[in-house]
Design a protein around this motif. Structure first.
Motif, PDB file in Angstrom:
ATOM      1  N   UNK A 283      22.747  72.033  30.123  1.00 23.90           N
ATOM      2  CA  UNK A 283      23.442  70.885  31.036  1.00 23.90           C
ATOM      3  C   UNK A 283      22.499  69.755  31.338  1.00 23.90           C
ATOM      4  N   UNK A 284      21.400  70.197  31.860  1.00 21.22           N
ATOM      5  CA  UNK A 284      20.296  69.124  32.283  1.00 21.22           C
ATOM      6  C   UNK A 284      19.738  68.404  31.128  1.00 21.22           C
ATOM      7  N   UNK A 285      19.379  68.947  30.158  1.00 20.74           N
ATOM      8  CA  UNK A 285      19.290  68.279  28.720  1.00 20.74           C
ATOM      9  C   UNK A 285      20.395  66.934  28.311  1.00 20.74           C
ATOM     10  N   UNK A 286      21.473  67.726  28.330  1.00 19.42           N
ATOM     11  CA  UNK A 286      22.649  66.873  28.114  1.00 19.42           C
ATOM     12  C   UNK A 286      22.690  65.642  28.970  1.00 19.42           C
ATOM     13  N   UNK A 287      22.640  65.791  30.230  1.00 19.34           N
ATOM     14  CA  UNK A 287      22.684  64.908  31.269  1.00 19.34           C
ATOM     15  C   UNK A 287      21.607  63.829  31.105  1.00 19.34           C
ATOM     16  N   UNK A 288      20.372  64.292  30.733  1.00 20.69           N
ATOM     17  CA  UNK A 288      19.251  63.280  30.553  1.00 20.69           C
ATOM     18  C   UNK A 288      19.576  62.482  29.350  1.00 20.69           C
ATOM     19  N   UNK A 289      19.909  63.189  28.214  1.00 20.50           N
ATOM     20  CA  UNK A 289      20.099  62.305  27.095  1.00 20.50           C
ATOM     21  C   UNK A 289      21.165  61.446  27.272  1.00 20.50           C
ATOM     22  N   UNK A 290      22.306  61.803  27.981  1.00 19.14           N
ATOM     23  CA  UNK A 290      23.388  60.671  28.315  1.00 19.14           C
ATOM     24  C   UNK A 290      22.960  59.543  29.173  1.00 19.14           C
ATOM     25  N   UNK A 291      22.080  60.072  30.013  1.00 19.83           N
ATOM     26  CA  UNK A 291      21.271  58.952  30.826  1.00 19.83           C
ATOM     27  C   UNK A 291      20.365  57.862  30.206  1.00 19.83           C
ATOM     28  N   UNK A 292      19.869  58.498  29.069  1.00 21.26           N
ATOM     29  CA  UNK A 292      18.996  57.544  28.616  1.00 21.26           C
ATOM     30  C   UNK A 292      19.931  56.699  27.429  1.00 21.26           C
ATOM     31  N   UNK A 293      21.168  57.210  27.129  1.00 22.35           N
ATOM     32  CA  UNK A 293      21.933  56.279  26.375  1.00 22.35           C
ATOM     33  C   UNK A 293      22.798  55.248  27.108  1.00 22.35           C
ATOM     34  N   UNK A 294      23.188  55.556  28.155  1.00 19.86           N
ATOM     35  CA  UNK A 294      23.816  54.667  29.265  1.00 19.86           C
ATOM     36  C   UNK A 294      22.994  53.624  30.152  1.00 19.86           C
ATOM     37  N   UNK A 295      21.563  54.015  30.233  1.00 19.33           N
ATOM     38  CA  UNK A 295      20.778  53.263  31.194  1.00 19.33           C
ATOM     39  C   UNK A 295      19.786  52.633  30.439  1.00 19.33           C
ATOM     40  N   UNK A 296      19.885  52.663  29.176  1.00 17.21           N
ATOM     41  CA  UNK A 296      18.764  52.063  28.146  1.00 17.21           C
ATOM     42  C   UNK A 296      18.584  50.691  28.513  1.00 17.21           C
ATOM     43  N   UNK A 297      17.339  50.066  28.532  1.00 15.76           N
ATOM     44  CA  UNK A 297      17.040  48.529  28.780  1.00 15.76           C
ATOM     45  C   UNK A 297      17.001  47.881  27.637  1.00 15.76           C
ATOM     46  N   UNK A 298      17.115  48.498  26.313  1.00 12.93           N
ATOM     47  CA  UNK A 298      17.069  47.823  25.144  1.00 12.93           C
ATOM     48  C   UNK A 298      18.316  47.199  24.602  1.00 12.93           C
ATOM     49  N   UNK A 299      18.441  46.276  24.035  1.00  9.94           N
ATOM     50  CA  UNK A 299      19.486  45.537  23.558  1.00  9.94           C
ATOM     51  C   UNK A 299      19.253  45.001  22.321  1.00  9.94           C
ATOM     52  N   UNK A 300      20.499  45.232  21.390  1.00 13.09           N
ATOM     53  CA  UNK A 300      20.354  44.613  20.227  1.00 13.09           C
ATOM     54  C   UNK A 300      21.764  43.526  19.845  1.00 13.09           C
ATOM     55  N   UNK A 301      21.354  42.822  19.023  1.00 21.86           N
ATOM     56  CA  UNK A 301      22.498  41.907  18.557  1.00 21.86           C
ATOM     57  C   UNK A 301      22.824  42.167  17.190  1.00 21.86           C
TER      58      UNK A 301
END
Length: 158
Positions: free
Chosen positions: A138-156
């Motif tokens: 559960x904890x690993x899944x939550x951390x992975x999701x946080x990385x995906x949704x809170x990432x500072x990177x952007x691409x066009x």
């Protein structure tokens, strides 16, 4: 008889094998994950034989590999020596594993429902291995999701 057999598999074990551990082994070794009918196993009306006994031995030996680590944390939280952790005690363990940070009630419920094999609503010492595994998933899944949704990177894409 099963209790004696399990004791012989690990003669270096200093603590007594609990009824919860015996029930866990039986449930892990039976394909249909037996529901305990009072007295059936205790009176010898049901027994593990052949392949089921082999599975029981393998499950027990796997459990014993991590016994010291499991036992230390489990015993610290099972101060009534019942051999089980109820929901509040399980939550306390999960908060400890989460470095003191509170956890969601839904996460406690998920861990409890997936890990309480022997006694619904309680986690035995052998079930505790599964509880820890479920929590870290559960904890690993939550951390992975946080990385995906809170990432500072952007691409066009063009």
């Amino acid at each position: 008889e099963l209790k004696l057999f399990l004791g012989e598999l690990h003669s270096g074990c200093t603590s007594e094998i609990t009824e919860g551990e015996v029930k866990w082994v039986i449930q892990m070794a039976t394909p249909q994950k037996e529901i305990f009918t009072p007295g059936e196993w205790e009176l010898g009306l049901r027994q593990l034989e052949g392949p089921s006994l082999e599975v029981a031995a393998k499950e027990w030996l796997q459990y014993l590999r991590n016994y010291d680590e499991i036992s230390e944390v489990f015993d610290r939280h099972s101060n009534d020596h019942s051999g089980f952790l109820d929901r509040p005690k399980l939550k306390a363990v999960l908060v400890e594993l989460n470095e003191g940070h509170e956890i969601l009630e839904d996460d406690v419920d998920k861990v409890m429902s997936q890990a309480s094999i022997v006694s619904h609503g309680q986690v035995s010492k052998p079930d505790f291995v599964k509880a820890i595994s479920v929590w870290y998933s559960i904890d690993d899944e939550r951390k992975a999701l946080a990385l995906l949704t809170n990432g500072d990177s952007c691409c066009v894409l063009s």
